[in-house]
Design a protein around this motif. Structure first.
Motif, mmCIF file in Angstrom:
data_model
loop_
_atom_site.group_PDB
_atom_site.id
_atom_site.type_symbol
_atom_site.label_atom_id
_atom_site.label_comp_id
_atom_site.label_asym_id
_atom_site.label_seq_id
_atom_site.Cartn_x
_atom_site.Cartn_y
_atom_site.Cartn_z
ATOM 1 N N ALA A 44 1.343 -0.872 0.160
ATOM 2 C CA ALA A 44 -0.284 -0.224 -0.181
ATOM 3 C C ALA A 44 0.946 1.073 -0.236
ATOM 4 C CB ALA A 44 -1.098 -0.279 1.070
ATOM 5 N N ALA A 45 2.029 1.446 1.012
ATOM 6 C CA ALA A 45 2.646 2.563 0.665
ATOM 7 C C ALA A 45 3.430 2.587 -0.284
ATOM 8 C CB ALA A 45 3.900 2.266 1.904
ATOM 9 N N ARG A 46 4.038 1.072 -1.385
ATOM 10 C CA ARG A 46 4.365 1.679 -2.659
ATOM 11 C C ARG A 46 3.682 2.731 -3.829
ATOM 12 N NH1 ARG A 46 3.431 -3.041 -7.202
ATOM 13 N NH2 ARG A 46 4.576 -2.297 -8.492
ATOM 14 N N TRP A 47 1.759 2.435 -3.749
ATOM 15 C CA TRP A 47 1.334 2.985 -4.832
ATOM 16 C C TRP A 47 1.150 4.721 -4.101
ATOM 17 C CZ3 TRP A 47 1.419 1.092 -9.031
ATOM 18 C CH2 TRP A 47 1.794 -0.544 -9.995
ATOM 19 N N ALA A 48 1.901 5.412 -2.857
ATOM 20 C CA ALA A 48 1.388 6.575 -2.785
ATOM 21 C C ALA A 48 1.842 7.087 -3.929
ATOM 22 C CB ALA A 48 2.242 6.666 -1.436
ATOM 23 N N PRO A 49 1.134 8.377 -3.793
ATOM 24 C CA PRO A 49 1.649 8.861 -4.519
ATOM 25 C C PRO A 49 3.316 10.033 -4.457
ATOM 26 C CG PRO A 49 0.046 10.164 -3.747
ATOM 27 C CD PRO A 49 0.159 9.401 -2.878
ATOM 28 N N SER A 50 3.899 10.119 -5.321
ATOM 29 C CA SER A 50 5.036 10.910 -5.531
ATOM 30 C C SER A 50 5.687 11.750 -6.965
ATOM 31 C CB SER A 50 5.817 9.335 -5.650
ATOM 32 O OG SER A 50 7.766 9.852 -5.705
ATOM 33 N N ALA A 51 6.619 12.494 -6.364
ATOM 34 C CA ALA A 51 6.718 13.800 -7.557
ATOM 35 C C ALA A 51 7.604 13.453 -8.290
ATOM 36 C CB ALA A 51 7.160 15.063 -6.394
ATOM 37 N N SER A 52 7.097 13.272 -9.694
ATOM 38 C CA SER A 52 7.942 12.867 -10.539
ATOM 39 C C SER A 52 8.346 11.051 -10.263
ATOM 40 C CB SER A 52 9.347 14.224 -10.919
ATOM 41 O OG SER A 52 9.576 15.137 -10.761
ATOM 42 N N PRO A 56 10.865 8.035 -3.156
ATOM 43 C CA PRO A 56 12.020 8.296 -2.251
ATOM 44 C C PRO A 56 12.070 7.549 -0.776
ATOM 45 C CG PRO A 56 10.434 10.394 -2.019
ATOM 46 C CD PRO A 56 9.756 9.233 -3.033
ATOM 47 N N TRP A 57 10.949 6.410 -0.281
ATOM 48 C CA TRP A 57 10.596 6.160 0.897
ATOM 49 C C TRP A 57 11.221 4.913 0.362
ATOM 50 C CZ3 TRP A 57 6.011 7.946 -2.310
ATOM 51 C CH2 TRP A 57 5.766 7.010 -2.843
ATOM 52 N N ARG A 58 11.456 4.204 1.740
ATOM 53 C CA ARG A 58 12.375 3.432 2.444
ATOM 54 C C ARG A 58 12.588 2.698 3.279
ATOM 55 N NH1 ARG A 58 13.488 4.973 -2.626
ATOM 56 N NH2 ARG A 58 15.554 4.723 -2.899
ATOM 57 N N PHE A 59 12.325 1.531 3.688
ATOM 58 C CA PHE A 59 11.436 1.191 4.827
ATOM 59 C C PHE A 59 12.154 0.146 5.155
ATOM 60 C CE2 PHE A 59 7.798 2.242 2.401
ATOM 61 C CZ PHE A 59 7.254 3.029 2.824
ATOM 62 N N VAL A 60 12.244 -0.290 6.536
ATOM 63 C CA VAL A 60 12.735 -1.585 7.587
ATOM 64 C C VAL A 60 11.971 -1.917 8.082
ATOM 65 C CG1 VAL A 60 14.999 -2.118 8.098
ATOM 66 C CG2 VAL A 60 15.463 -0.850 7.125
ATOM 67 N N TRP A 61 11.822 -3.426 8.324
ATOM 68 C CA TRP A 61 10.748 -3.538 9.455
ATOM 69 C C TRP A 61 11.305 -5.381 9.710
ATOM 70 C CZ3 TRP A 61 9.495 -8.376 8.350
ATOM 71 C CH2 TRP A 61 9.443 -9.164 6.839
ATOM 72 N N ALA A 62 10.449 -5.518 10.739
ATOM 73 C CA ALA A 62 11.337 -7.064 11.398
ATOM 74 C C ALA A 62 9.539 -6.616 12.471
ATOM 75 C CB ALA A 62 12.478 -6.245 12.820
ATOM 76 N N ARG A 63 9.582 -8.382 12.680
ATOM 77 C CA ARG A 63 8.318 -8.404 13.284
ATOM 78 C C ARG A 63 8.744 -9.166 14.722
ATOM 79 N NH1 ARG A 63 6.273 -13.479 10.072
ATOM 80 N NH2 ARG A 63 8.109 -13.768 9.192
ATOM 81 N N ALA A 89 4.935 -5.679 14.898
ATOM 82 C CA ALA A 89 5.824 -4.920 14.095
ATOM 83 C C ALA A 89 6.419 -3.490 13.955
ATOM 84 C CB ALA A 89 5.416 -5.368 12.385
ATOM 85 N N LEU A 90 7.407 -3.419 14.069
ATOM 86 C CA LEU A 90 8.176 -2.594 13.822
ATOM 87 C C LEU A 90 8.216 -2.163 12.462
ATOM 88 C CD1 LEU A 90 10.498 -2.237 17.121
ATOM 89 C CD2 LEU A 90 8.144 -0.764 16.498
ATOM 90 N N VAL A 91 7.903 -0.949 12.217
ATOM 91 C CA VAL A 91 8.399 -0.410 10.234
ATOM 92 C C VAL A 91 9.514 1.343 10.987
ATOM 93 C CG1 VAL A 91 7.612 0.197 8.295
ATOM 94 C CG2 VAL A 91 6.668 -1.285 9.046
ATOM 95 N N VAL A 92 10.905 1.030 10.123
ATOM 96 C CA VAL A 92 11.658 2.230 9.761
ATOM 97 C C VAL A 92 11.020 2.915 8.957
ATOM 98 C CG1 VAL A 92 13.699 3.638 10.197
ATOM 99 C CG2 VAL A 92 12.857 1.251 11.616
#
Length: 197
Positions: A44-52, A56-63, A89-92
């Motif tokens: 879902a985060a992947r499909w967010a709107p993005s300028a041009s 730029p978003w990056r995620f690090v996750w763990a359960r 879960a934690l998502v950075v």
């Protein structure tokens, strides 16, 4: 178990229910998340709107239960240390600070933080559709977290998000339990001006 729900929230103008129902509780149950569920949040985060379309978003996750979860949790500060470890879960959330321009040079991406905020909201709303809640935290040790996730140069840390199934307020320490309810928002008239400030 009585869970506080945001039924008392009232909008000044008509909006879809998802906006009033989304909030950030601190109490979580012991319910675990599967890797597939985490992937749905990130999708879902992947499909967010993005300028041009720079994304730029990056995620690090763990359960919860993974060693890296404990390492991420250890980077939190203040009250976050008290409750966030119960999250499933934690998502950075971070962003890449630069983009490659048409000439092939790396230049500052002025909208990186703005776009990454949109991605975080997409994650939060996806959590809600899955019967989960997401609570973003700005209270963390930046140097410690950067080391824990091996943050590349040219990236900025924004927050750590705890995700899970909502638990009862009574499971929290008394001072946090008293705050375990949806907050209100400033009226539109205070945040939006017609034509100019």
């Amino acid at each position: 178990m009585s869970l506080d729900q945001p039924a008392a929230r009232q909008s000044d103008h008509p909006v879809a229910p998802q906006f009033l129902q989304r909030w950030s509780p601190r109490s979580f149950t012991d319910r675990a998340l599967s890797e597939a569920e985490v992937m749905s949040l990130l999708e879902a985060a992947r499909w967010a709107p993005s300028a041009s379309n720079h994304q730029p978003w990056r995620f690090v996750w763990a359960r919860r239960g993974e060693a890296v979860f404990e390492a991420l949790h250890a980077c939190l500060t203040g009250n976050n240390l008290t409750w966030a470890g119960k999250g499933a879960a934690l998502v950075v959330v971070a962003s890449k600070d630069t983009v490659t321009n048409r000439e092939g040079a790396e230049v500052a991406n002025r909208t990186a933080g703005f776009d990454t905020g949109a991605a975080w909201m997409s994650l939060a709303l996806q959590a809600q559709t899955m019967g989960l809640f997401a609570h973003a935290m700005g209270g963390f040790d930046r140097e410690k977290l950067a080391a824990a996730v091996r943050l590349p140069e040219g990236h900025t840390l924004h927050c750590v998000v705890a995700v899970g199934e909502q638990g009862p307020a009574e499971a929290l320490p008394e001072d946090l339990a008293a705050r375990e309810k949806p907050s209100s928002r400033k009226p539109v008239a205070e945040i939006a001006m017609h034509g100019r400030f």
